[in-house]
Design an enzyme around this catalytic site. Structure first.
Site, PDB file in Angstrom:
ATOM      1  N   ASN A  84      23.878 -42.148  20.803  1.00 20.62           N
ATOM      2  CA  ASN A  84      24.868 -42.621  21.754  1.00 20.62           C
ATOM      3  C   ASN A  84      24.930 -41.690  22.964  1.00 20.62           C
ATOM      4  OD1 ASN A  84      27.076 -44.047  22.889  1.00 20.62           O
ATOM      5  ND2 ASN A  84      27.886 -44.490  20.853  1.00 20.62           N
ATOM      6  N   HIS A 114      20.941 -17.341  18.931  1.00 16.99           N
ATOM      7  CA  HIS A 114      20.742 -16.120  19.713  1.00 16.99           C
ATOM      8  C   HIS A 114      20.975 -14.878  18.865  1.00 16.99           C
ATOM      9  CE1 HIS A 114      20.306 -18.380  23.421  1.00 16.99           C
ATOM     10  NE2 HIS A 114      21.251 -19.158  22.942  1.00 16.99           N
ATOM     11  N   THR A 164      27.156 -26.361   9.175  1.00 14.27           N
ATOM     12  CA  THR A 164      26.475 -25.070   9.114  1.00 14.27           C
ATOM     13  C   THR A 164      25.561 -24.948   7.898  1.00 14.27           C
ATOM     14  OG1 THR A 164      28.307 -24.060   7.903  1.00 14.27           O
ATOM     15  CG2 THR A 164      28.395 -23.944  10.319  1.00 14.27           C
ATOM     16  N   ARG A 179      32.855 -29.640   5.244  1.00 11.07           N
ATOM     17  CA  ARG A 179      32.918 -29.587   3.782  1.00 11.07           C
ATOM     18  C   ARG A 179      32.962 -31.017   3.262  1.00 11.07           C
ATOM     19  NH1 ARG A 179      33.818 -24.365   3.083  1.00 11.07           N
ATOM     20  NH2 ARG A 179      35.339 -23.205   4.281  1.00 11.07           N
ATOM     21  N   LYS A 182      36.396 -36.349  -0.325  1.00  8.87           N
ATOM     22  CA  LYS A 182      36.376 -37.444  -1.290  1.00  8.87           C
ATOM     23  C   LYS A 182      36.252 -38.761  -0.538  1.00  8.87           C
ATOM     24  CE  LYS A 182      39.005 -35.231  -4.895  1.00  8.87           C
ATOM     25  NZ  LYS A 182      40.164 -35.313  -5.775  1.00  8.87           N
TER      26      LYS A 182
END
Length: 185
Positions: A84, A114, A164, A179, A182
């Site tokens: 998009n 970096h 991450t 994370r 549910k």
């Protein structure tokens, strides 16, 4: 001794201030500019200059404008991929996006990392880590995917998430850092 592009490709520390890498980034800027400024009826699903720059791009890929990438030659897009408006791909390492995967507006894929030492960072030292998105993945608007991350088939990343770590197939993640959540129902 390896040059900076070879170091980048090998996943070693390299200087992004290298003139050869700068010239390659300029090629990408030109192709992105062509994509972003062409009238949609002339551009089609992706501007020819950008299609030619990518490592591989299936004929059914659709990239909205504006779009930005660092190099382009490290971008590999499978059939039916949709990006998009406002997506950015800093492809210092390979970015592979599987079939039918959809990225919402302003999704950012950052392969470059970096150096933590400010003395080395000011010298342009960075390292490139690949990003792989499986097939049928949905990345919500404004999400950020960091280098070294693999997202499995059918996974969902919530809008605004910062990913991450790897995401397993079929899992939904959200938040910063992302994370597992549910499923509804």
């Amino acid at each position: 001794m390896a040059n900076e592009r070879e170091k980048m490709a090998a996943g070693d520390w390299y200087s992004c201030l290298d003139p050869v890498l700068d010239a390659l980034r300029n090629n990408a800027r030109i192709a992105c500019h062509a994509h972003n400024t062409m009238p949609p009826d002339q551009r089609g699903t992706i501007a020819p200059a950008l299609r030619a720059l990518f490592g591989a791009v299936h004929e059914t890929v659709f990239l909205e404008a504006p779009f930005h990438c660092a190099y382009g030659f490290n971008v590999f897009l499978d059939k039916g991929v949709y990006l998009n408006a406002g997506c950015t791909v800093l492809d210092t390492a390979p970015v592979r996006i599987g079939a039918r995967t959809m990225l919402g507006p302003s999704v950012q894929l950052y392969c470059a990392d970096h150096h933590r030492d400010p003395t080395l960072r000011v010298q342009g030292l960075e390292i490139a880590r690949p990003i792989t998105l499986g097939s049928d993945v949905w990345i919500g608007g404004g999400a950020i995917i960091l280098g070294g991350v693999t997202i499995g088939d059918g996974a969902i990343v919530g809008a605004g998430a910062v990913v991450t770590r790897d995401v397993a197939a079929g899992i939904t993640v959200a938040g910063n850092p992302a994370r597992a959540i549910k499923p509804r129902g």
